[in-house]
Design a protein around this motif. Structure first.
Motif, mmCIF file in Angstrom:
data_model
loop_
_atom_site.group_PDB
_atom_site.id
_atom_site.type_symbol
_atom_site.label_atom_id
_atom_site.label_comp_id
_atom_site.label_asym_id
_atom_site.label_seq_id
_atom_site.Cartn_x
_atom_site.Cartn_y
_atom_site.Cartn_z
ATOM 1 N N TYR A 1 -74.246 -50.618 75.760
ATOM 2 C CA TYR A 1 -74.196 -49.153 75.837
ATOM 3 C C TYR A 1 -73.707 -48.636 74.487
ATOM 4 C CZ TYR A 1 -69.193 -49.958 76.877
ATOM 5 O OH TYR A 1 -67.883 -50.376 76.839
ATOM 6 N N PRO A 2 -74.093 -47.397 74.112
ATOM 7 C CA PRO A 2 -73.663 -46.865 72.812
ATOM 8 C C PRO A 2 -72.146 -46.715 72.741
ATOM 9 C CG PRO A 2 -75.533 -45.635 73.649
ATOM 10 C CD PRO A 2 -75.065 -46.513 74.773
ATOM 11 N N GLN A 3 -71.634 -46.894 71.552
ATOM 12 C CA GLN A 3 -70.188 -46.830 71.358
ATOM 13 C C GLN A 3 -69.681 -45.399 71.495
ATOM 14 O OE1 GLN A 3 -68.616 -48.983 68.035
ATOM 15 N NE2 GLN A 3 -66.827 -47.676 67.823
ATOM 16 N N PRO A 4 -68.748 -45.140 72.401
ATOM 17 C CA PRO A 4 -68.128 -43.815 72.466
ATOM 18 C C PRO A 4 -67.482 -43.472 71.126
ATOM 19 C CG PRO A 4 -67.616 -45.113 74.413
ATOM 20 C CD PRO A 4 -68.261 -46.043 73.441
ATOM 21 N N PRO A 5 -67.472 -42.178 70.738
ATOM 22 C CA PRO A 5 -67.716 -40.994 71.565
ATOM 23 C C PRO A 5 -69.168 -40.548 71.668
ATOM 24 C CG PRO A 5 -66.979 -40.326 69.408
ATOM 25 C CD PRO A 5 -66.946 -41.826 69.404
ATOM 26 N N LEU B 1 -78.353 -39.014 85.030
ATOM 27 C CA LEU B 1 -78.328 -40.365 84.484
ATOM 28 C C LEU B 1 -79.342 -41.245 85.220
ATOM 29 C CD1 LEU B 1 -76.709 -41.967 82.346
ATOM 30 C CD2 LEU B 1 -75.307 -42.827 84.218
ATOM 31 N N VAL B 2 -80.244 -41.844 84.435
ATOM 32 C CA VAL B 2 -81.307 -42.697 84.978
ATOM 33 C C VAL B 2 -81.374 -43.962 84.133
ATOM 34 C CG1 VAL B 2 -83.798 -42.882 85.399
ATOM 35 C CG2 VAL B 2 -82.619 -40.729 85.843
ATOM 36 N N PHE B 3 -81.611 -45.095 84.780
ATOM 37 C CA PHE B 3 -81.722 -46.378 84.091
ATOM 38 C C PHE B 3 -83.192 -46.745 83.918
ATOM 39 C CE2 PHE B 3 -77.617 -46.279 86.091
ATOM 40 C CZ PHE B 3 -76.770 -46.878 85.177
ATOM 41 N N PHE B 4 -83.480 -47.555 82.875
ATOM 42 C CA PHE B 4 -84.842 -47.995 82.587
ATOM 43 C C PHE B 4 -84.878 -49.510 82.399
ATOM 44 C CE2 PHE B 4 -84.497 -43.866 80.090
ATOM 45 C CZ PHE B 4 -84.895 -43.094 81.169
ATOM 46 N N HIS B 5 -86.007 -50.091 82.754
ATOM 47 C CA HIS B 5 -86.217 -51.529 82.542
ATOM 48 C C HIS B 5 -87.690 -51.768 82.274
ATOM 49 C CE1 HIS B 5 -88.204 -52.699 86.476
ATOM 50 N NE2 HIS B 5 -87.865 -51.440 86.700
ATOM 51 N N ASP B 6 -88.000 -52.883 81.664
ATOM 52 C CA ASP B 6 -89.388 -53.279 81.447
ATOM 53 C C ASP B 6 -89.793 -54.149 82.626
ATOM 54 O OD1 ASP B 6 -91.848 -54.233 80.653
ATOM 55 O OD2 ASP B 6 -91.233 -54.674 78.602
ATOM 56 N N SER B 7 -90.667 -53.612 83.467
ATOM 57 C CA SER B 7 -91.059 -54.325 84.689
ATOM 58 C C SER B 7 -91.786 -55.631 84.392
ATOM 59 C CB SER B 7 -91.940 -53.425 85.563
ATOM 60 O OG SER B 7 -93.133 -53.061 84.874
ATOM 61 N N ALA B 8 -92.326 -55.789 83.172
ATOM 62 C CA ALA B 8 -92.980 -57.050 82.816
ATOM 63 C C ALA B 8 -91.965 -58.146 82.546
ATOM 64 C CB ALA B 8 -93.856 -56.837 81.578
ATOM 65 N N GLU B 9 -90.722 -57.746 82.276
ATOM 66 C CA GLU B 9 -89.667 -58.712 81.976
ATOM 67 C C GLU B 9 -88.638 -58.834 83.096
ATOM 68 O OE1 GLU B 9 -89.711 -60.558 79.290
ATOM 69 O OE2 GLU B 9 -91.420 -59.558 78.321
ATOM 70 N N THR B 10 -88.330 -57.707 83.743
ATOM 71 C CA THR B 10 -87.304 -57.677 84.785
ATOM 72 C C THR B 10 -87.884 -57.044 86.041
ATOM 73 O OG1 THR B 10 -85.645 -57.315 83.047
ATOM 74 C CG2 THR B 10 -84.941 -56.975 85.324
ATOM 75 N N PRO B 11 -88.157 -57.828 87.074
ATOM 76 C CA PRO B 11 -88.755 -57.265 88.298
ATOM 77 C C PRO B 11 -87.803 -56.315 89.005
ATOM 78 C CG PRO B 11 -88.127 -59.560 88.631
ATOM 79 C CD PRO B 11 -87.937 -59.280 87.175
ATOM 80 N N ALA B 12 -88.385 -55.361 89.735
ATOM 81 C CA ALA B 12 -87.595 -54.325 90.405
ATOM 82 C C ALA B 12 -86.617 -54.911 91.408
ATOM 83 C CB ALA B 12 -88.533 -53.336 91.092
ATOM 84 N N PHE C 1 -80.304 -46.846 79.610
ATOM 85 C CA PHE C 1 -80.153 -45.646 80.443
ATOM 86 C C PHE C 1 -80.162 -44.418 79.554
ATOM 87 C CE2 PHE C 1 -76.149 -47.533 79.296
ATOM 88 C CZ PHE C 1 -75.402 -46.485 78.802
ATOM 89 N N ALA C 2 -80.450 -43.269 80.161
ATOM 90 C CA ALA C 2 -80.463 -41.998 79.437
ATOM 91 C C ALA C 2 -80.122 -40.893 80.418
ATOM 92 C CB ALA C 2 -81.819 -41.743 78.799
ATOM 93 N N PHE C 3 -79.839 -39.708 79.876
ATOM 94 C CA PHE C 3 -79.501 -38.565 80.716
ATOM 95 C C PHE C 3 -80.712 -37.662 80.896
ATOM 96 C CE2 PHE C 3 -74.805 -37.832 81.424
ATOM 97 C CZ PHE C 3 -74.991 -37.354 82.718
ATOM 98 N N ASN C 4 -81.896 -38.241 80.887
ATOM 99 C CA ASN C 4 -83.135 -37.483 81.032
ATOM 100 C C ASN C 4 -84.099 -38.290 81.889
ATOM 101 O OD1 ASN C 4 -85.626 -36.245 80.786
ATOM 102 N ND2 ASN C 4 -85.480 -35.928 78.582
ATOM 103 N N PRO C 5 -84.412 -37.830 83.096
ATOM 104 C CA PRO C 5 -85.299 -38.595 83.981
ATOM 105 C C PRO C 5 -86.682 -38.867 83.402
ATOM 106 C CG PRO C 5 -84.147 -36.879 85.214
ATOM 107 C CD PRO C 5 -83.867 -36.628 83.755
ATOM 108 N N SER C 6 -87.117 -38.054 82.432
ATOM 109 C CA SER C 6 -88.453 -38.235 81.856
ATOM 110 C C SER C 6 -88.431 -38.995 80.535
ATOM 111 C CB SER C 6 -89.112 -36.862 81.629
ATOM 112 O OG SER C 6 -89.307 -36.179 82.847
ATOM 113 N N GLU C 7 -87.266 -39.458 80.139
ATOM 114 C CA GLU C 7 -87.138 -40.090 78.817
ATOM 115 C C GLU C 7 -88.065 -41.292 78.658
ATOM 116 O OE1 GLU C 7 -86.370 -40.944 75.110
ATOM 117 O OE2 GLU C 7 -85.395 -39.224 76.034
ATOM 118 N N ALA C 8 -88.143 -42.136 79.679
ATOM 119 C CA ALA C 8 -88.981 -43.328 79.559
ATOM 120 C C ALA C 8 -90.453 -42.957 79.419
ATOM 121 C CB ALA C 8 -88.775 -44.245 80.764
ATOM 122 N N SER C 9 -90.908 -41.996 80.215
ATOM 123 C CA SER C 9 -92.310 -41.578 80.120
ATOM 124 C C SER C 9 -92.609 -40.984 78.757
ATOM 125 C CB SER C 9 -92.630 -40.562 81.224
ATOM 126 O OG SER C 9 -92.617 -41.173 82.496
#
Length: 405
Positions: free
Chosen positions: A194-198, A160-171, A274-282
């Protein structure tokens, strides 16, 4: 007429006997039996890049082995499980409609418990198993605490990895834990969801929060019936009670799945996904789905990690073809393509040091992308809870927060 009937019955018996006798250790026989078969691969169909990857794999299977592959696109893996359950109840123990399933967690636990999977041990007999990193990746042999026992073949790793747009939300403004995320949501109302379970991504968020807030995390590794469910999950639902009104659209609507949540970030409707793939954002940046200012982050104390698999139902029509497809998906060629963010970006289950020089070089040449964290930056791995916890948590979540309540 009777003679033709007897010949037909004999052929059916021979085919059934051959299917039961399939042994991956006798791979040449499996390849011969697989020729001309069509494998109905039931797999999530909610991502264009994954669908394109499976289309490529289908083409390779036809070209190399004479095996057809049809991607049966699912919104929820439980749909395929329900098909097999219904077929067993109807006595359809051969000629089933599902040949291979992309699976893990509670769906695997359910199929194993009900005896719906091809007999144990086949996965570790596949030719390409020799490359699998089962020693250093313990979740390859234990799926959400459930022993795998060769009932499913590993396909990819997840964290699980989170993503943000650094131009909008600083680290320096990003939350570093679930508790900090709640505080951040209070300061930035409407900018998280977050997506609705299930949906599995939404459910993963609930598991992350529960794992961080539970008094004794080890209790989650045992069946939920062995614990006081209400007491153990009270911190989770207290957290969600506070978070819900602070979310996108006041918690009265939820994105359907990860692609929908990703679109919210692209449209600047939320700031953190967020996603369950560390490379998803790239991968999303490479495909033009997200701006090139998007970056990844994790919680320093750890996030959920697991392995995802493919499994063969006990009554599959194309068992030999399914074995060949499962093995191909483990091949260095298929795994290196899958890890490349241009195609998918899903981390490999292989041990790179077991590969030959050319395959090692192919992995080393992958450009993981500007938004992908290095392995040492991903932080500790948190174990997945026993599947029974999520079955009950999803029901309680639906009762409390489901759209329409």
């Amino acid at each position: 007429m009777m003679k033709r009937l007897l010949i037909g019955l004999a052929l059916l018996l021979a085919m059934a006997t051959r299917a039961l006798a399939l042994d991956p250790a006798k791979w040449d026989e499996v390849l011969e039996d697989a020729k001309g078969e069509t494998v109905y691969f039931n797999a999530w169909g909610g991502s264009e890049n994954i669908n394109a990857y499976l289309e490529w794999a289908a083409g390779e299977m036809q070209r190399r082995y004479g095996v057809g592959v049809v991607h049966v696109k699912l919104d929820d893996t439980a749909t395929a499980v329900a098909k097999v359950v219904a077929e067993k109840a109807a006595g359809r123990n051969d000629g089933g409609s599902v040949d291979l399933i992309w699976i893990n967690g509670e769906n695997f636990a359910s199929m194993k418990r009900q005896g719906l999977l091809l007999s144990p041990g086949w996965a570790e007999k596949l030719p390409n198993w020799r490359y699998v990193d089962a020693d250093d990746k313990p979740t390859i042999r234990t799926d959400f605490t459930i022993p795998v026992e060769g009932l499913e073949s590993p396909w990819g790793m997840a964290k699980l990895v989170f993503f943000h747009d650094s131009a909008e939300t600083p680290a320096d403004a990003l939350p570093k834990s679930a508790r900090e995320l709640l505080a951040w949501a209070g300061e930035n109302p409407g900018r998280f969801s977050y997506p609705q379970p299930p949906d599995f991504t939404g459910t993963s968020f609930l598991k992350q929060v529960l794992a961080e807030l539970v008094e004794d995390r080890s209790v989650l590794l045992k069946p939920s019936d062995d614990a006081d469910f209400d007491k153990v999950t009270a911190p989770l639902f207290a957290y969600l009670d506070q978070l819900n009104p602070l979310m996108w659209r006041g918690g009265k609507a939820y994105p359907r799945n990860y692609p929908a949540m990703k679109q919210l970030l692209a449209d600047n409707e939320v700031d953190i996904i967020f996603a369950f793939n560390p490379s998803e954002a790239s991968g999303a940046i490479a495909n033009g789905e997200l701006p090139d200012t998007v970056r990844s982050f994790t919680f320093p104390a750890g996030t959920l990690a697991n392995t995802h698999f493919v499994a063969i139902p006990y009554n599959a029509s194309a068992k030999a073809g399914a074995l060949v497809l499962a093995d191909f998906l483990l091949s260095p060629e298929a795994q290196v393509r899958k890890q490349d963010p241009k195609f998918w970006g899903d981390p490999t289950v292989l041990a790179i040091d077991r590969l030959d020089e050319a395959d090692r070089a192919a992995f080393e040449a992958i450009d993981l992308g500007v938004a992908t964290l290095r392995p040492e930056e991903l932080g500790p791995a948190i174990d997945e809870p026993h599947p029974s916890w999520m079955e009950r948590i999803e029901e309680e979540w639906k009762r409390r927060y489901g759209v329409g309540n």
